[in-house]
Design a protein around this motif. Structure first.
Motif, PDB file in Angstrom:
ATOM      1  N   ARG A  98      -2.252   5.211   8.710  1.00  0.00           N
ATOM      2  CA  ARG A  98      -3.602   5.000   9.241  1.00  0.00           C
ATOM      3  C   ARG A  98      -3.684   3.674   9.976  1.00  0.00           C
ATOM      4  O   ARG A  98      -4.343   3.554  11.004  1.00  0.00           O
ATOM      5  N   GLY A 148      -1.842   4.951   3.979  1.00  0.00           N
ATOM      6  CA  GLY A 148      -2.520   3.773   4.512  1.00  0.00           C
ATOM      7  C   GLY A 148      -1.730   3.111   5.622  1.00  0.00           C
ATOM      8  O   GLY A 148      -2.310   2.637   6.617  1.00  0.00           O
ATOM      9  N   SER A 179      -4.914   9.940  12.041  1.00  0.00           N
ATOM     10  CA  SER A 179      -5.574   9.691  10.760  1.00  0.00           C
ATOM     11  C   SER A 179      -6.205  10.964  10.207  1.00  0.00           C
ATOM     12  O   SER A 179      -6.165  11.219   8.993  1.00  0.00           O
ATOM     13  N   GLY A 211       0.804  -1.208   0.000  1.00  0.00           N
ATOM     14  CA  GLY A 211       0.000   0.000   0.000  1.00  0.00           C
ATOM     15  C   GLY A 211       0.839   1.260   0.000  1.00  0.00           C
ATOM     16  O   GLY A 211       2.044   1.236  -0.264  1.00  0.00           O
TER      17      GLY A 211
END
Length: 201
Positions: free
Chosen positions: A77, A74, A192, A70
């Motif tokens: 997060r 990501g 996030s 990824g």
């Protein structure tokens, strides 16, 4: 008994380039040559640990390649969803960025390499006077391992071989960390949300 590493990064980077880094795929550890990883083996006080890490280095880099998946946004997060207490601070005016998290370690050297890989790719998006420092401290040895970032370069710092560079890097880190809260950066506890804001969301 579980082992942990603490990862801390401080950087000064233009927001557009930081957003590009967050959108970019995480590079595998093997994107950097083995000799570029050799510095992760050297800071440890225990000579037996240094020798073991040197012997394990190639295999540890290969093991990390399977963990790159990824993009960086990501990945961060995902860390925010875990137990690592990810915090991100950002000063939009000055470009100061701080990233801090803790990770559980099941395999010592691969985990150290992974921790640097999380943020080492930032160097590819730096330009001009952008700079950064990534520090990883393991709970089995309190000697911090430092990696200096700059435009298209990243290198481990040798505390004994280049004490002046080490001090300059730590001074830079201190300045960045002072700038983030003073500038009213994101401190709402949601890393996030900070990532989303940096991505323009």
């Amino acid at each position: 008994m579980a082992q942990f590493i603490e990862v801390a990064a401080a950087a000064v980077m233009a927001e557009a380039r930081l957003a590009a880094f967050l959108r970019a795929p995480v590079a595998p550890a093997s994107a950097w040559a083995a000799e570029e990883w050799a510095g992760v083996c050297e800071p440890w006080r225990d000579g037996a640990v240094r020798r073991r890490y040197r012997e394990e280095l190639a295999g540890a880099v290969e093991a990390c390649d399977g963990w790159a998946d990824g993009d960086h946004a990501g990945l961060l997060r995902g860390l925010d969803d875990g137990d690592g207490g990810l915090t991100i601070g950002h000063d939009p005016a000055g470009g100061s960025l701080t990233v801090d998290f803790t990770a559980r370690v099941d395999f010592e050297l691969p985990s150290l390499i992974w921790a640097f890989s999380v943020l080492r790719g930032m160097a590819a998006f730096m330009a001009d006077e952008d700079t950064g420092l990534v520090t990883v401290t393991a709970d089995w040895d309190d000697t911090p391992v430092l990696m200096l970032l700059g435009p298209n370069r990243s290198s481990f710092l040798d505390r004994t071989g280049d004490a002046a560079a080490w001090r300059r890097a730590k001074d830079m880190e201190f300045d960045v960390r002072c700038a983030v809260p003073e500038a009213g950066a994101d401190t709402d506890g949601s890393a996030s949300r900070t990532v989303e804001r940096l991505l323009g969301g």
